[in-house]
Design an enzyme around this catalytic site. Structure first.
Site, PDB file in Angstrom:
ATOM      1  N   HIS A  84       0.846  -1.194   0.000  1.00  6.59           N
ATOM      2  CA  HIS A  84       0.000   0.000   0.000  1.00  6.59           C
ATOM      3  C   HIS A  84       0.875   1.234   0.000  1.00  6.59           C
ATOM      4  CE1 HIS A  84      -3.345   2.701   0.811  1.00  6.59           C
ATOM      5  NE2 HIS A  84      -2.548   3.304   1.683  1.00  6.59           N
ATOM      6  N   ARG A 170     -15.384  11.646   7.307  1.00 10.26           N
ATOM      7  CA  ARG A 170     -14.122  12.345   7.572  1.00 10.26           C
ATOM      8  C   ARG A 170     -13.874  13.421   6.523  1.00 10.26           C
ATOM      9  NH1 ARG A 170     -10.097   7.880   7.070  1.00 10.26           N
ATOM     10  NH2 ARG A 170      -8.568   9.536   7.393  1.00 10.26           N
ATOM     11  N   SER A 185      -8.418   3.133   8.645  1.00 11.74           N
ATOM     12  CA  SER A 185      -8.995   3.121   7.295  1.00 11.74           C
ATOM     13  C   SER A 185      -8.185   2.236   6.359  1.00 11.74           C
ATOM     14  CB  SER A 185      -9.074   4.546   6.758  1.00 11.74           C
ATOM     15  OG  SER A 185      -9.541   4.566   5.426  1.00 11.74           O
ATOM     16  N   LYS A 189      -9.150  -2.257   5.388  1.00  4.53           N
ATOM     17  CA  LYS A 189      -9.350  -2.759   4.016  1.00  4.53           C
ATOM     18  C   LYS A 189      -8.285  -3.776   3.641  1.00  4.53           C
ATOM     19  CE  LYS A 189      -9.316   1.300   1.951  1.00  4.53           C
ATOM     20  NZ  LYS A 189      -9.406   2.392   2.942  1.00  4.53           N
TER      21      LYS A 189
END
Length: 440
Positions: A84, A170, A185, A189
């Site tokens: 990520h 948010r 967050s 995921k």
């Protein structure tokens, strides 16, 4: 005794802590309506101001992850590893490293996002490939991963649905910048994908969300610790995003640059970072004992063509045109090309990423709002980067557009101001600034 949301909001507002059961109740209440969005908005602001402990952040991440399906990939052999990035300008490493890692035998289940503002999104780039589908269901997700060793999709409605609602809140309540909320967050995921390990690329600098290295380090440490606490191996690299990564900024133009990297070509900064991240993934996937061995394997699968073949295979498996990988003219092409000339002789001393990202968005390569459409053919192609020598009038970059209009004029102005040219050469710092290892 059932808690009251107002009491929990007050406690957090006053600097207290919430226990895991209370956090789980709040997340479930978001789904059922027992905790309405206006109370969650107040809680998000309290979290932004007061922060969360490690235990609270871990409980929030786990509850958000458990709000939907945790994908079971146990039928696919091997340790599943994902990567990520916190996002930047020209950041396309996922599309290079995923086929490299898959070609080395480590499965890569990748659920990515779209771009917003000056940063690009992996899904938008993929959709520049004619026919490519990012909207697979979970059965299709498993099927493509099993067949190709990698899969590249967007977040489904089953994966961490609480995150989707909280992210929208948010965004609407100016509470995006909270490190505990960012951590929950991202990890809710990623950990729901069915992975065993995760490599993080946390950007810092002009084009990054976290512009100060101290903030990037704090976010990296938070994500590593929470991921480790939830039983996953996590490694983070803190990397520089002062100038765009590689030379292409856009969608189709970035796909073309990824293909060139998989052919063994491409800019050295993009290639080196992609290899570094891929090597970390191979070590977490137990496909290499050391980073040195892992890097050698990465270069081998590029050299023998198997990494490019993996990319071609996943494009075809997800409905895309595999011929576009061999013939880049089949990708969307712009109608207007405009060079931005160097104002003087000298050396490029800065190429600021943020205004170039904003200029690409203005041309249509990105979106100012989530509902905006994308023009996959437009963008910016850098001819010079920091440290390069230039002559007066030599093209610093080429703007790719589809109309000679006011947007092109404004993009040209922004890009011109993003380049700085001085009399003396500058030392270009390394892309990788720090490494954090929280593997178990």
């Amino acid at each position: 005794m059932t808690p009251r949301a107002v009491d929990l909001i007050r406690r957090k507002r006053d600097g207290g802590t919430l226990d895991p059961c209370e956090i789980e109740w709040l997340i479930k209440g978001l789904k059922t309506g027992e905790v309405p969005e206006y109370q969650w908005s107040a809680l998000l602001m309290a979290i932004l101001w007061r922060g969360m402990t490690r235990e609270e952040t871990e409980a929030l991440t786990a509850s958000m992850m458990d709000s939907g399906t945790i994908v079971d990939l146990s039928m696919i052999p091997g340790r599943k590893i994902d990567k990520h990035s916190t996002g930047g300008v020209g950041d396309k490493t996922s599309l290079i490293l995923a086929p490299i890692v898959a070609a080395c035998g480590v499965p890569v289940p990748m659920v990515s996002g779209r771009g917003l503002g000056h940063t690009g999104g992996t899904l938008d780039k993929l959709e520049a490939i004619p026919g490519f589908r990012i909207d697979l269901d979970l059965d299709g997700y498993r099927r493509v991963l099993d067949a190709c060793g990698l899969v590249l999709i967007g977040q489904t409605k089953e994966i961490a649905p609480a995150d989707k609602r909280l992210y929208a809140l948010r965004d609407a309540t100016a509470t995006v910048e909270s490190i505990p909320l960012i951590t929950a967050s991202i990890l809710s995921k990623k950990l729901a994908e069915g992975i065993d390990g995760l490599v993080l690329d946390v950007k810092t600098g002009d084009g990054a969300f976290m512009q100060r290295v101290e903030d990037a380090r704090a976010l990296a440490e938070s994500m590593c610790r929470i991921g480790q606490g939830l039983g996953k191996d996590v490694v983070a690299l803190i990397t520089r995003m002062d100038e765009p990564l590689g030379k292409a900024v856009g969608n189709a133009v970035e796909i073309a640059e990824c293909v060139r990297c998989l052919r063994g070509e491409g800019p050295s900064d993009l290639r080196d970072l992609s290899i570094a991240l891929a090597a970390e993934m191979l070590v977490l996937g137990r496909a290499a004992a050391t980073l040195e061995e892992a890097r050698a394997r990465c270069f081998q699968v590029i050299h023998d063509g198997s990494a490019l073949d993996r990319f071609r295979r996943v494009v075809e498996a997800q409905g895309g045109d595999p011929k576009a990988i061999d013939d880049l003219t089949r990708l969307p092409l712009p109608r207007v090309l405009r060079d931005v000339p160097a104002p003087r002789k000298g050396f490029v001393t800065a190429v600021r990423a943020r205004p170039i990202g904003h200029a690409a968005m203005l041309l249509g390569a990105g979106r100012a709002r989530a509902e905006d459409s994308i023009d996959h053919s437009v963008g910016v192609l850098l001819n010079k980067k920091c440290g390069d020598r230039v002559h007066r009038g030599e093209p610093l970059c080429t703007i790719l557009a589809n109309a000679d209009d006011a947007a092109l004029q404004e993009a040209t102005r922004m890009i011109t101001e993003a380049f700085e040219v001085g009399e003396s050469a500058v030392q270009v710092p390394e892309v990788i600034l720090e490494r954090l290892d929280y593997s178990i």
